[in-house]
Design a protein around this motif. Structure first.
Motif, PDB file in Angstrom:
ATOM      1  N   THR A 111       0.826  -1.196   0.000  1.00 53.73           N
ATOM      2  CA  THR A 111       0.000   0.000   0.000  1.00 53.73           C
ATOM      3  C   THR A 111       0.863   1.251   0.000  1.00 53.73           C
ATOM      4  O   THR A 111       2.029   1.223   0.388  1.00 53.73           O
ATOM      5  N   LEU A 112       0.245   2.334  -0.417  1.00 55.63           N
ATOM      6  CA  LEU A 112       0.946   3.613  -0.444  1.00 55.63           C
ATOM      7  C   LEU A 112       1.354   4.041   0.949  1.00 55.63           C
ATOM      8  O   LEU A 112       2.434   4.568   1.166  1.00 55.63           O
ATOM      9  N   VAL A 113       0.436   3.777   1.901  1.00 48.36           N
ATOM     10  CA  VAL A 113       0.696   4.233   3.265  1.00 48.36           C
ATOM     11  C   VAL A 113       1.894   3.513   3.845  1.00 48.36           C
ATOM     12  O   VAL A 113       2.773   4.120   4.477  1.00 48.36           O
ATOM     13  N   CYS A 114       1.966   2.192   3.617  1.00 43.59           N
ATOM     14  CA  CYS A 114       3.101   1.439   4.140  1.00 43.59           C
ATOM     15  C   CYS A 114       4.398   1.922   3.506  1.00 43.59           C
ATOM     16  O   CYS A 114       5.421   2.046   4.175  1.00 43.59           O
ATOM     17  N   ASN A 115       4.338   2.161   2.216  1.00 44.11           N
ATOM     18  CA  ASN A 115       5.514   2.704   1.552  1.00 44.11           C
ATOM     19  C   ASN A 115       5.986   3.965   2.237  1.00 44.11           C
ATOM     20  O   ASN A 115       7.157   4.152   2.519  1.00 44.11           O
ATOM     21  N   GLN A 116       4.991   4.825   2.490  1.00 44.79           N
ATOM     22  CA  GLN A 116       5.339   6.120   3.051  1.00 44.79           C
ATOM     23  C   GLN A 116       5.920   5.985   4.452  1.00 44.79           C
ATOM     24  O   GLN A 116       6.882   6.653   4.797  1.00 44.79           O
ATOM     25  N   ILE A 117       5.321   5.070   5.227  1.00 43.66           N
ATOM     26  CA  ILE A 117       5.812   4.892   6.595  1.00 43.66           C
ATOM     27  C   ILE A 117       7.241   4.366   6.580  1.00 43.66           C
ATOM     28  O   ILE A 117       8.108   4.866   7.305  1.00 43.66           O
ATOM     29  N   LEU A 118       7.501   3.377   5.732  1.00 37.47           N
ATOM     30  CA  LEU A 118       8.860   2.847   5.652  1.00 37.47           C
ATOM     31  C   LEU A 118       9.818   3.914   5.144  1.00 37.47           C
ATOM     32  O   LEU A 118      10.957   4.012   5.589  1.00 37.47           O
ATOM     33  N   GLU A 119       9.330   4.720   4.237  1.00 38.52           N
ATOM     34  CA  GLU A 119      10.194   5.750   3.679  1.00 38.52           C
ATOM     35  C   GLU A 119      10.523   6.802   4.733  1.00 38.52           C
ATOM     36  O   GLU A 119      11.677   7.196   4.894  1.00 38.52           O
ATOM     37  N   GLU A 120       9.483   7.199   5.474  1.00 37.59           N
ATOM     38  CA  GLU A 120       9.722   8.216   6.496  1.00 37.59           C
ATOM     39  C   GLU A 120      10.627   7.688   7.588  1.00 37.59           C
ATOM     40  O   GLU A 120      11.362   8.439   8.218  1.00 37.59           O
ATOM     41  N   ALA A 121      10.545   6.386   7.841  1.00 32.57           N
ATOM     42  CA  ALA A 121      11.424   5.807   8.848  1.00 32.57           C
ATOM     43  C   ALA A 121      12.830   5.619   8.297  1.00 32.57           C
ATOM     44  O   ALA A 121      13.741   5.245   9.026  1.00 32.57           O
ATOM     45  N   GLY A 122      12.976   5.848   6.990  1.00 30.37           N
ATOM     46  CA  GLY A 122      14.294   5.746   6.378  1.00 30.37           C
ATOM     47  C   GLY A 122      14.780   4.338   6.170  1.00 30.37           C
ATOM     48  O   GLY A 122      15.980   4.084   6.121  1.00 30.37           O
ATOM     49  N   VAL A 123      13.855   3.391   6.060  1.00 31.74           N
ATOM     50  CA  VAL A 123      14.291   2.008   5.872  1.00 31.74           C
ATOM     51  C   VAL A 123      13.829   1.423   4.537  1.00 31.74           C
ATOM     52  O   VAL A 123      14.191   0.296   4.206  1.00 31.74           O
ATOM     53  N   LEU A 124      13.055   2.206   3.802  1.00 32.87           N
ATOM     54  CA  LEU A 124      12.499   1.661   2.552  1.00 32.87           C
ATOM     55  C   LEU A 124      13.628   1.227   1.614  1.00 32.87           C
ATOM     56  O   LEU A 124      13.535   0.195   0.950  1.00 32.87           O
ATOM     57  N   GLY A 125      14.694   2.004   1.625  1.00 32.16           N
ATOM     58  CA  GLY A 125      15.805   1.677   0.736  1.00 32.16           C
ATOM     59  C   GLY A 125      16.559   0.434   1.158  1.00 32.16           C
ATOM     60  O   GLY A 125      17.292  -0.152   0.372  1.00 32.16           O
ATOM     61  N   ASP A 126      16.378   0.017   2.412  1.00 36.37           N
ATOM     62  CA  ASP A 126      17.150  -1.107   2.918  1.00 36.37           C
ATOM     63  C   ASP A 126      16.420  -2.432   2.801  1.00 36.37           C
ATOM     64  O   ASP A 126      16.945  -3.454   3.223  1.00 36.37           O
ATOM     65  N   CYS A 127      15.196  -2.394   2.313  1.00 35.66           N
ATOM     66  CA  CYS A 127      14.507  -3.677   2.266  1.00 35.66           C
ATOM     67  C   CYS A 127      13.841  -3.860   0.911  1.00 35.66           C
ATOM     68  O   CYS A 127      13.449  -2.903   0.259  1.00 35.66           O
ATOM     69  N   SER A 128      13.757  -5.100   0.524  1.00 33.49           N
ATOM     70  CA  SER A 128      13.036  -5.367  -0.708  1.00 33.49           C
ATOM     71  C   SER A 128      11.587  -5.651  -0.336  1.00 33.49           C
ATOM     72  O   SER A 128      11.312  -6.328   0.644  1.00 33.49           O
ATOM     73  N   VAL A 129      10.690  -5.098  -1.097  1.00 32.86           N
ATOM     74  CA  VAL A 129       9.276  -5.146  -0.743  1.00 32.86           C
ATOM     75  C   VAL A 129       8.538  -6.050  -1.721  1.00 32.86           C
ATOM     76  O   VAL A 129       8.720  -5.933  -2.932  1.00 32.86           O
ATOM     77  N   GLU A 130       7.754  -6.972  -1.167  1.00 36.34           N
ATOM     78  CA  GLU A 130       7.005  -7.895  -2.014  1.00 36.34           C
ATOM     79  C   GLU A 130       5.536  -7.857  -1.615  1.00 36.34           C
ATOM     80  O   GLU A 130       5.175  -7.331  -0.571  1.00 36.34           O
ATOM     81  N   GLU A 131       4.721  -8.468  -2.472  1.00 35.09           N
ATOM     82  CA  GLU A 131       3.298  -8.591  -2.160  1.00 35.09           C
ATOM     83  C   GLU A 131       2.931 -10.060  -2.100  1.00 35.09           C
ATOM     84  O   GLU A 131       3.462 -10.865  -2.854  1.00 35.09           O
ATOM     85  N   PHE A 132       2.014 -10.379  -1.214  1.00 34.51           N
ATOM     86  CA  PHE A 132       1.481 -11.743  -1.162  1.00 34.51           C
ATOM     87  C   PHE A 132      -0.039 -11.622  -1.260  1.00 34.51           C
ATOM     88  O   PHE A 132      -0.701 -11.319  -0.281  1.00 34.51           O
ATOM     89  N   PRO A 133      -0.574 -11.804  -2.457  1.00 30.10           N
ATOM     90  CA  PRO A 133      -2.008 -11.535  -2.644  1.00 30.10           C
ATOM     91  C   PRO A 133      -2.891 -12.618  -2.043  1.00 30.10           C
ATOM     92  O   PRO A 133      -3.508 -13.398  -2.742  1.00 30.10           O
ATOM     93  N   LEU A 134      -2.919 -12.644  -0.745  1.00 31.37           N
ATOM     94  CA  LEU A 134      -3.745 -13.635  -0.049  1.00 31.37           C
ATOM     95  C   LEU A 134      -5.110 -13.012   0.212  1.00 31.37           C
ATOM     96  O   LEU A 134      -5.221 -12.073   0.985  1.00 31.37           O
ATOM     97  N   HIS A 135      -6.119 -13.510  -0.443  1.00 33.38           N
ATOM     98  CA  HIS A 135      -7.451 -12.945  -0.253  1.00 33.38           C
ATOM     99  C   HIS A 135      -8.315 -13.935   0.516  1.00 33.38           C
ATOM    100  O   HIS A 135      -8.198 -14.052   1.721  1.00 33.38           O
TER     101      HIS A 135
END
Lengths: 639, 833
Positions: free
Chosen positions: A116-140
């Motif tokens: 989600t956009l919000v999670c992206n933003q939170i990780l980015e603001e915490a300054g860790v977005l660049g340090d982790c690879s982000v994946e999706e698991f479409p579990l519905h």
């Protein structure tokens, strides 16, 4: 049940399993897994935790415990992306590890079901977005059984009705879209309730968005969806439409197991003192008991009324005994061999029988042999049957004085409010005061929350009792107006040879399922309303019950989805023919109880020759869960 | 079209044929001085980028044209774009497989030019690149490795979201040459770097730098074959080594006898190696056979997967091993079935009966012959020979009873595509293998990059792939470059695209916005149906409220949250609340997210929204979190104060609850001080509910204090009685209970006494209460007596109502000593005859 050409739950399970394992394999080498607690159960439904080790998982941590250690270079977080607080937790823990650890970690974050956009933003603001690879698991939707799938959103009820947070509706729509993509448009969407309406609107919207989606990926299927040949319709029932049903104590076998022990993700934690085991002497420990259709015995018991269930249990015990005894009469070696070959199955049956007998005994102890249980049940049945609520007040007051669990009291009061359209202001105030005295002043917040949900309200200002005012405009469902025409109360219920869904509550037919019957079993329902009317089975949607449904809360709708290309539709229908069983999807928005599932299965059994019913829900609920969601957990005892 | 012999440009190297196909000629202006340029070619016959090599002298040509630039050409020499370059020397120039141009400067800045435009994204390598400087770069299809001057290696594996990563640190020594093995071909699935250090080669991946312990170095060149299996090393003394890339087997060694070190060493396919000097190319084939080619001008080698493109100012040639099928058909003196079939076709055209003779000759091998011809056609550049071969195949298969034409049709289709893009106007000289690797999607992308929209759409239709992207690309170009006024552009774009499916108006709007055409962007965005795409752009265009409404109508709460977070940061609180007004879902989301994190904002929100109960609830919840009795009370007072103006029933109850709660906190505090410390119980009173407090007092024997609290809090009589009953039972104060039993009336009746006492295990005392339950039927009372074990008393109850049946039943339950008595009672009732 043979695999169905339509929606195949096993396939969905297998895909979820594969998706997750692929994600794990994407990270090379050993890794530590940090998982959100509320995801552990759902994931356990399709993946054994022991399998994780084969995929290089060293240790598993819960995100909430904040205790992931530095033992592995690779750390994978699995959390729900819709939840900002989870993202904050992930960010904090990554920062903690980076600070504490001497080695440089490789972090992966897997968002469920989407990034989600919000999670992206939170990780980015915490300054860790660049340090982790982000994946999706479409579990519905996660299949609980062949005919039941759940989004496993534990808080969906309080999110929707207390906090008015519509995320669950969006997630439901997102989860339904893949079905449309795979099997074609739902030819008809029928529903009841405002949130249900919103869900349908979202489905329409997503369909138009999907066609705008840059489907340059070479899948031609999305270029103009056509109505499904395997799905008949989608029925959406908003929980708000029928709040009374889950407030009642469930009386099916499975329902009671849920009421007393709590079933989560097909498992119940049972104290080892109840299910005595020969080889374990540990007391006070809990053991997880698997409760699903893989246990043949349980599968036969689960949907029976408990009264019948315990009798069935006796029968099974005897039968098993006689099977087992057959070894004494086995004469020839071939008979003996036959017996020995069946021995493992006898043993597992025996084991399951032991567990079920212990459970049944414990339930009996807590229900039939309990004074308060029968009092509570009596009050519930009087209320739902439409007895004068004030005649029950003494009994409720007594229960409060006897300090029975608050949840039970709240369920009774909410039930009264729901069924009777509110309490008199004087009574309401008096009950509130008694609750605050008996259970603590902190429950002022609990009561306030229940009022917000609309479960507890004063009769003043409630338009229900003013004749002629329809319920759908405001206020809740008017049970008084529909009790007779929909025959919600059956005075004579045969619990053993079931002839109506009312067996599940021993007298009351859950409104939610009656509504489904209004769509699928029109002749049956019409036989209550106007016994002499002509055959109506050919009509679609809600016809001819529209007038009746004005007394049920929320919007009533029925829409046909047409394909963009009529020619293709016709050609397709020519090819597949009209024959064959189609699937009806019944979506419970806001949760469903085990008892309602039992009732729907009863309907499904009757409809077996014509259609297949698959039940979808945002989560499993029961009355305790509903009031627990509103309950204030703190008290004035700090300090 | 040329009808020259297909074998004219073949040459034998050892026992293998190689062919050098001239693809284009007259490529560059002779003035260009190709020798002074760095040349980089995109994979699969893509564009080439030229940059003037700063290290080389240049002919003085007056003052003009000295501005450095990166020039992008097609392989046919058509200039596609010229990018002005003012960032100094370039240390790496390369392409990705989707034709992104990567330019790396000495300080580790990476620019990624996409779509053959002058627009770029930029990122920095980090890992010390800035201090030490980048020395060289090596590229593969999706990434590159940069060698820094301190021998550090930094790898970038993708450009979408670049993450430069430091590989293991190699030894500090001069690096003679180096090469990379792309991730797809390594065991570890991460990129591996071969470094020629001293006499040996180090293999470096993300974890370690391993010495392969060779002793024949130093190696001036290292080159990895396209399939990643082999490595070629060129030693200082002119030897060429070929070994497997795992350094386990040596395949061959060859003495080049060259006096000068070659300018370039590259693989040609997977079985031969090219050494290039200024105007001379040597090919070393399998088994060390040698083939020499001479050129008029400076030569650049552009390796591809199945051969090497050789570029000079005059021509572009493709050097490759002659494909097996082609060799089969065309080799001089070939008697292969395919060759015979081709001849048969020739005879057929001449209307000669030999055609049939030929067919009969190869009858048994005909299916193979047909498929060979089809394959050979696919490998052919000359349209003439393509046709001949396909005709032959067609003739052959017409004779066969059963033959699947799939390959034939497929090849025809592919050749049409290939011939179309090989045209010098387009300049994409793809071989069949390259096309298959590239995929039709990316080919169409390349056509769009060259603004060949017409051809792109034709090909898409022909290949049955969606055309929407092409339209979007066209529209983006239009909004960027059109000089008409914004309304005209908008109309033109919308008119053209309205009937098309899957058009991303967001992409177009963003292009317009980036170009500074905000009005146009807004207009175009209205045609976008996907809220997820509209919202971020609307936010960057500062259309906040529209963005919020679009997000709300999408139902996607993540989008709504995203907008709200953005607005909360940007707007003053009052303005933020104004936005929330009349948007209940947005308000609800703010509430539910703030509840966990930021209650202050909620207080203001509830105040502004005039929701006193919610406001009071916040303070009430705060009270619960306090530890000192005084602060708890203070918070409760505040909560009540919020409601001071409200008069309705809920508010009234709320206020009185707050008062009571304060009173209880005070009372409990006092109790804890008076009683709690006396050591009688560990549990404190604080935190208990009122009823629990009373119950505890009662069971501790503080009846008076309990009674005082009862009256103070106006606990109803019924509740009070229940509490007393439970308290007395809990402490087993049966004496007191007996006293109670002497009272005449109880507000809760007497059954509770009976039940509780019986449950506590005192049937005798319980029995005392049975008689007081006058509201019950005699039978029920009898039942109660039975439960206490008082069968005789039960009998007496039954006698009173003359229940003979009940008595008979009772007899069964009676103990030995009582049977007689029960019979006596029965006797009383039974009429004597």
């Amino acid at each position: 049940m043979a695999p169905h050409p339509g929606i195949d739950t096993d396939q969905i399970k297998e895909k979820a399993r594969k998706d997750l394992l692929d994600l794990l394999q994407g990270v090379r080498g050993k890794k530590n897994l940090v998982i959100e607690k509320s995801l552990a159960g759902p994931i356990g439904l399709f993946l054994k935790f022991s399998t994780l080790q084969d995929y290089g998982v060293d240790k598993v941590f819960f995100l909430e415990n904040d205790n992931v250690d530095v033992s592995q270079k690779n750390v994978i977080f699995v959390a729900r992306g819709e939840n900002a607080s989870q993202a904050i937790a992930v960010a904090d823990q990554i920062k903690r590890l980076q600070k504490d650890s001497s080695i440089e970690h490789d972090f992966s974050v897997v968002w469920v079901p989407r990034r989600t956009l919000v999670c992206n933003q939170i990780l980015e603001e915490a300054g860790v977005l660049g340090d982790c690879s982000v994946e999706e698991f479409p579990l519905h939707f996660i299949p609980l059984e062949q005919d039941v799938m759940s989004l496993a959103l534990d808080d969906s009820f309080s999110d929707l009705y207390l906090r008015k947070d519509p995320t669950a509706i969006f997630l439901a729509a997102q989860a339904l879209m893949p079905f449309q993509r795979k099997h074609g448009l739902f030819p008809r969407i029928i529903g009841k309730g405002d949130n249900a309406r919103r869900l349908m609107d979202l489905l329409f919207r997503m369909r138009s968005e999907a066609s705008a989606e840059e489907s340059t990926s070479t899948s031609p299927s999305t270029s103009g969806m056509i109505p499904s040949a395997s799905v008949e319709s989608l029925i959406i029932i908003d929980r708000e439409v029928d709040l009374a049903t889950p407030l009642l104590t469930q009386l099916t076998y499975e329902g009671l197991v849920d009421e007393i022990f709590g079933i989560q993700h097909n498992q119940a934690d049972i104290s080892t003192s109840i299910i005595a085991q020969q080889n374990s002497t540990s007391q006070g420990l809990k053991r997880k008991v698997q409760l699903d259709s893989s246990d043949k015995l349980y599968d036969q018991l689960r949907d029976t009324n408990f009264a019948t269930g315990s009798r069935l249990l006796n029968k099974f015990a005897k039968q098993l005994q006689s099977n087992y005894e057959s070894r004494h009469v086995a004469k020839s070696t071939s008979e003996l061999r036959d017996f020995v070959s069946k021995l493992p199955s006898y043993q597992s049956e025996q084991q399951s029988l032991n567990i079920q007998v212990s459970l049944a005994q414990e339930i009996e102890k807590q229900t039939l042999h309990s004074d308060t249980f029968s009092r509570v049940l009596e009050i519930q049945q009087n209320l739902i049957a439409g007895a004068d609520p004030s005649s029950q007040h003494d009994a409720i007051e007594e229960l409060i004085s006897r300090d029975i669990p608050l949840a039970t009291i709240l369920r009774l009061l909410c039930l009264e409010s729901t069924v009777a359209g509110g309490l008199r202001q004087k009574d309401l105030d008096s009950f509130k005061r008694q609750i605050l005295h008996a259970y603590g002043y902190q429950h002022l917040l609990t009561l306030s929350a229940l009022e917000k949900i609309g479960l507890l309200q004063s009769r003043a200002g409630n338009p229900l009792l003013i004749p002629g005012v329809a319920a759908s405009s405001s206020g809740g469902t008017n049970y008084t107006a529909i009790r007779k025409p929909l025959r919600l109360i059956l005075d004579e219920v045969n619990e053993q040879d079931r002839d109506d869904i009312a067996y599940v509550y021993s007298m009351y037919a859950p409104l939610s399922v009656r509504l489904v019957q209004c769509i699928l079993q029109k002749p049956y329902i019409t036989s209550f309303t106007s016994p002499n009317s002509s055959n109506t089975s050919s009509s679609h949607g809600w016809t001819p019950f529209e007038d009746l449904l004005r007394n049920v809360k929320g919007e009533t709708f029925s829409k046909v989805q047409k394909g963009d290309n009529e020619a293709v539709v016709k050609a397709r229908h020519m090819l597949t023919g009209q024959g064959g069983k189609k699937t009806v999807l019944v979506m419970f928005l806001g949760g469903v109880t085990f008892t309602e599932i039992a009732a729907l299965r009863f309907v499904a059994k009757q409809e077996e020759g014509r259609r297949r019913i698959v039940i979808l829900t945002t989560g499993m609920i029961n009355g305790n869960g509903i009031v627990e969601g509103a309950r204030e957990k703190g008290d004035f005892g700090r300090g | 079209m040329s009808t020259t012999s297909p074998t004219a440009d073949w040459a034998l190297c050892g026992d293998t044929f190689y062919r050098k196909t001239k693809v284009y000629d007259a490529i560059f202006d002779q003035d260009l001085e190709l020798e002074n340029h760095i040349v980089a070619g995109a994979p699969y016959g893509g564009a080439i980028a030229l940059f003037r090599d700063e290290d080389k002298l240049r002919t003085y040509r007056g003052t003009g044209a000295t501005k450095p630039s990166i020039d992008i050409y097609s392989l046919a020499g058509k200039s596609i774009r010229s990018i002005n370059w003012d960032r100094g020397p370039i240390k790496g120039l390369g392409w990705s497989d989707d034709e992104k141009l990567l330019v790396i400067t000495g300080d580790g800045t990476v620019r990624c030019y996409y779509d053959l435009q002058s627009d770029f994204t930029q990122f920095s390598l980090g890992h010390g690149a800035e201090q030490h400087g980048v020395k060289e770069c090596r590229f593969w299809l999706t990434g590159f490795v940069a060698l820094l001057s301190n021998n550090s290696l930094v790898a970038v594996t993708q450009y979408h979201d670049p993450r430069p990563r430091l590989l293991a640190i190699p030894p500090k020594a001069d690096i003679h040459s180096w090469a990379i093995i792309p991730p797809a071909y390594t065991l570890s699935r991460s990129v591996e770097v071969l470094l020629a250090v001293n006499e040996t080669i180090y293999v470096v991946d993300s974890n370690e730098a391993e010495d392969r312990v060779l002793s024949n170095g130093p190696f001036k060149y290292a080159s990895v074959s396209p399939n990643g299996l082999y490595v070629t090393l060129y030693t200082e003394d002119g030897k060429v080594w070929v070994i497997t890339s795992d350094f386990q087997n040596k395949i061959g060694e060859y003495e080049s006898k060259a006096r000068t070190v070659p300018k370039d060493v590259q693989w040609c396919g997977n079985d031969s190696v090219l050494l290039a000097w200024e105007d001379e190319v040597h090919m070393i084939g399998p088994n060390g056979a040698l083939l020499k080619y001479y050129y008029d001008g400076w030569v650049h080698l552009l390796p591809d997967i199945d051969g090497v493109r050789i570029i000079t100012s005059d021509l572009c040639e493709f050097l490759q091993k002659v494909p097996d099928a082609t060799e089969d058909v065309f080799k001089i003196g070939s008697t292969s079935p395919a060759s015979v079939l081709l001849d048969a076709q020739d005879q057929l055209e001449k209307k000669s009966s030999k055609a049939d003779d030929n067919i009969q000759l190869i009858r048994s091998n005909l299916p193979d012959a047909v498929s060979s011809c089809v394959q050979a056609a696919g490998q052919e550049y000359s349209v003439h020979w393509q046709k001949q071969l396909l005709k032959a195949a067609s003739f052959g298969k017409s004779v066969l009873d059963l033959y699947s034409s799939d390959d034939f049709v497929d090849t025809c289709e592919k050749l049409r595509v290939l011939n179309a893009v090989r045209d010098y106007q387009i300049g994409l000289p793809l071989s069949l293998q390259q096309y298959q690797r590239l995929t039709p999607d990316k080919l169409i992308q390349r056509l769009m990059n060259r603004r060949e929209y017409r051809l792109a759409i034709h090909l898409s239709d022909f290949l049955r792939v969606p055309t929407n992207k092409i339209y979007v690309h066209w529209a983006c170009q239009k909004v960027r470059n059109s000089t008409s006024d914004e309304d005209t552009i908008s109309h033109a774009v919308v008119a053209k695209l309205a009937s098309k499916r899957g058009i991303s108006f967001e992409t177009i709007a963003r292009a317009a916005y980036d170009e500074g055409r905000t009005h146009l962007a807004t207009q175009l965005l209205n045609h976008e149906t996907r809220a997820g795409k509209q919202v971020p752009l609307l936010l960057s265009m500062e259309e906040d409220e529209i963005a919020l409404d679009k997000a709300l109508s999408s139902g996607d709460t993540d989008l709504v949250f995203f907008v709200l977070l953005h607005l909360k940061k940007k707007l003053p609180l009052a303005a933020f609340f104004r936005v929330l007004t009349n948007r209940p879902i947005a308000t609800a989301l703010v509430e539910s997210s703030a509840a966990a994190q930021d209650t202050d904002i909620l207080k203001s929100l509830y105040y502004q929204d005039d929701r006193p109960i919610d406001g009071a609830n916040l303070l009430f919840a705060e009270a619960l979190r306090q530890t000192a009795p005084q602060t708890k009370s203070d918070k409760l007072k505040l909560a009540a104060k919020v409601l001071s103006d409200s008069k309705d029933a809920t508010a009234t109850l709320y206020k009185s609850t707050c008062q009571e709660a304060q009173a209880l906190i005070r009372a409990q505090d006092a109790l804890d001080r008076d009683i709690g410390d006396s050591g009688e119980g560990q549990q404190r009173f604080t935190g208990l509910s009122l009823n629990a407090t009373l119950l505890r007092l009662l069971s501790l024997g503080y009846g008076k204090r309990a009674a005082k609290l009862q009256s103070e809090f106006r606990v109803p009589e019924k509740t009070w009685w229940w509490l007393r009953l439970r308290g007395l039972v809990a402490t087993r104060d049966f004496g007191e209970l007996e006293t109670v039993s002497q009272q005449r009336k109880s507000p809760i009746g007497w059954e509770p006494f009976f039940n509780e006492i019986l449950a506590a295990g005192n049937p005798k005392l319980a029995g005392l209460f049975v008689g007081k339950c006058t509201g019950l039927k005699a039978q029920e009372r009898a039942e109660m007596y039975v439960k206490c074990g008082m069968v005789v008393r039960a009998g007496e109850e039954l006698v009173k109502v003359k229940d003979l049946e009940g008595l008979e039943e009772l007899k069964g339950k009676a103990r030995a000593g009582e049977v007689g008595e029960v019979e006596r009672l029965i006797g009383q009732l039974r009429p004597r005859r």
